[in-house]
Design an enzyme around this catalytic site. Structure first.
Site, mmCIF file in Angstrom:
data_model
loop_
_atom_site.group_PDB
_atom_site.id
_atom_site.type_symbol
_atom_site.label_atom_id
_atom_site.label_comp_id
_atom_site.label_asym_id
_atom_site.label_seq_id
_atom_site.Cartn_x
_atom_site.Cartn_y
_atom_site.Cartn_z
ATOM 1 N N ASN A 1 0.863 -1.194 0.000
ATOM 2 C CA ASN A 1 0.000 0.000 0.000
ATOM 3 C C ASN A 1 0.892 1.234 0.000
ATOM 4 O O ASN A 1 1.521 1.560 1.005
ATOM 5 C CB ASN A 1 -0.901 -0.011 1.246
ATOM 6 N N LYS B 1 0.065 4.310 -0.094
ATOM 7 C CA LYS B 1 -0.543 5.499 0.512
ATOM 8 C C LYS B 1 -0.295 6.699 -0.428
ATOM 9 O O LYS B 1 -0.223 6.495 -1.637
ATOM 10 C CB LYS B 1 -0.001 5.761 1.917
ATOM 11 N N HIS C 1 -9.670 1.266 4.672
ATOM 12 C CA HIS C 1 -8.399 1.433 5.377
ATOM 13 C C HIS C 1 -8.619 2.352 6.583
ATOM 14 O O HIS C 1 -9.399 3.313 6.507
ATOM 15 C CB HIS C 1 -7.353 2.022 4.435
ATOM 16 N N GLU D 1 -6.932 4.679 7.770
ATOM 17 C CA GLU D 1 -6.677 6.104 7.523
ATOM 18 C C GLU D 1 -7.878 6.761 6.859
ATOM 19 O O GLU D 1 -8.200 7.919 7.142
ATOM 20 C CB GLU D 1 -5.408 6.260 6.671
ATOM 21 N N GLU E 1 -5.945 -5.150 10.457
ATOM 22 C CA GLU E 1 -4.967 -4.091 10.687
ATOM 23 C C GLU E 1 -5.315 -3.347 11.974
ATOM 24 O O GLU E 1 -6.123 -2.388 11.937
ATOM 25 C CB GLU E 1 -4.976 -3.098 9.524
ATOM 26 N N GLY F 1 1.617 2.014 10.624
ATOM 27 C CA GLY F 1 2.541 3.144 10.481
ATOM 28 C C GLY F 1 3.205 3.597 11.769
ATOM 29 O O GLY F 1 3.746 4.695 11.840
ATOM 30 N N SER G 1 2.916 -2.281 10.395
ATOM 31 C CA SER G 1 4.349 -2.178 10.697
ATOM 32 C C SER G 1 5.148 -3.438 10.372
ATOM 33 O O SER G 1 6.113 -3.767 11.060
ATOM 34 C CB SER G 1 4.555 -1.777 12.161
HETATM 35 C C1 PEP Z 1 -1.037 0.032 5.748
HETATM 36 O O1 PEP Z 1 -0.959 1.161 5.280
HETATM 37 O O2 PEP Z 1 -2.006 -0.692 5.470
HETATM 38 C C2 PEP Z 1 0.020 -0.447 6.645
HETATM 39 C C3 PEP Z 1 -0.056 -1.650 7.154
HETATM 40 O O3 PEP Z 1 1.036 0.441 6.875
HETATM 41 P P1 PEP Z 1 2.419 0.119 7.622
HETATM 42 O O4 PEP Z 1 2.948 -1.164 7.064
HETATM 43 O O5 PEP Z 1 3.271 1.277 7.307
HETATM 44 O O6 PEP Z 1 2.104 -0.024 9.067
#
Ligand code: PEP
Length: 249
Positions: free
Chosen positions: A8, A10, A93, A95, A165, A171, A211
């Site tokens: 992803n 972003k 997501h 975010e 998630e 993040g 992460s």
């Molecule tokens: C994500 O954006 O779905 C995600 C898991 O980000 P990160 O790996 O940076 O935590």
């Protein structure tokens, strides 16, 4: 065992920077048995089509409009991204839920629009830190699933990937423990079984995101009953991401 590895982007990288990324990813993932998907900004889709079509890498967007077409200034439809060769979209997501106030109801509508237009969907669910600390994480994720899957038919689940998630892990550099991840994956399968059938619970694709990086991915992706990973920050390093995609799990 084959895994699903989803990157992803972003709102990172410019279209002009993506060409070399895509060329490297296509070359470095040649022959992998894993499913590799990159969800890029809309502005990168044309290049993705040009470079990735002949490769093992599928690509998609990070969001779509719930609407099909019309007077929705600034929105991008499922049909538009499909026309550029996208096969996937991420929906729900954390975010988008937090920063763009997307509710389960809207997420449900977007999932229906995506599936009706022949796109595969990565549906994100996951709890806040406070919800986990209050020992409500399981109930929270269960309700999210019930709400976002309303009206989705069992035969459409082949086109669905559920991404667990935990919001506090996205993040942040904090990763859920393998035990907690496994527990949540089991809960997700059980809830799909309750909503649909035993077969559906067994077959649904469930990935973890939050992460994941080059030093922790093996431990996480090898967790029992996990089908793969959704990777944000770490997917921007094409060499590292390719290594994760090439792994024989
Ligand atoms: C994500 O954006 O779905 C995600 C898991 O980000 P990160 O790996 O940076 O935590």
């Amino acid at each position: 065992m084959e895994k699903i590895i989803i990157g992803n982007f972003k709102m990172n990288t410019k279209p002009s920077e993506f060409k070399s990324y895509a060329m490297t990813l296509a070359t470095k993932t040649k022959g992998t048995k894993n499913d590799v998907i990159v969800c890029v900004p809309y502005t990168h889709l044309e290049t993705a089509k040009e470079i990735l079509t002949e490769s093992v890498v599928e690509f998609g967007a990070q969001n779509i409009s719930e609407e099909i077409k019309g007077a929705f200034t600034g929105e991008i439809s499922a049909e538009m991204i499909k026309d550029l060769g996208a096969t996937y979209t991420i929906i729900g997501h954390s975010e988008r839920r937090a920063k763009f106030r997307e509710t389960d109801r809207l997420v449900n509508k977007k999932i229906k629009t995506a599936l009706a237009n022949g796109l595969k969907v990565v549906i994100c669910v996951g709890e806040t830190l406070q919800t986990r600390q209050n020992k409500q994480a399981s109930a929270f994720v269960k309700k999210q699933l019930d709400d976002v899957l309303k009206g989705i038919y069992e035969n459409e689940l082949d086109s669905v990937v559920i991404a667990y998630e935990p919001i506090w892990a996205v993040g942040t550099g904090k990763v859920a423990t393998p035990k907690d991840i496994q527990k949540m994956v089991e809960l997700i399968r059980k809830e799909i079984e309750n909503l649909y059938s035993e077969k559906a619970g067994k077959n649904i694709n469930v990935v973890y995101g939050g992460s994941i990086n080059l030093s922790n991915y093996k431990k996480i992706i090898s967790i029992d009953q996990i089908n793969g990973a959704l990777i944000g920050g770490a997917c921007l390093d094409v060499d590292g991401f390719s290594a994760i995609c090439r792994e024989n799990y």
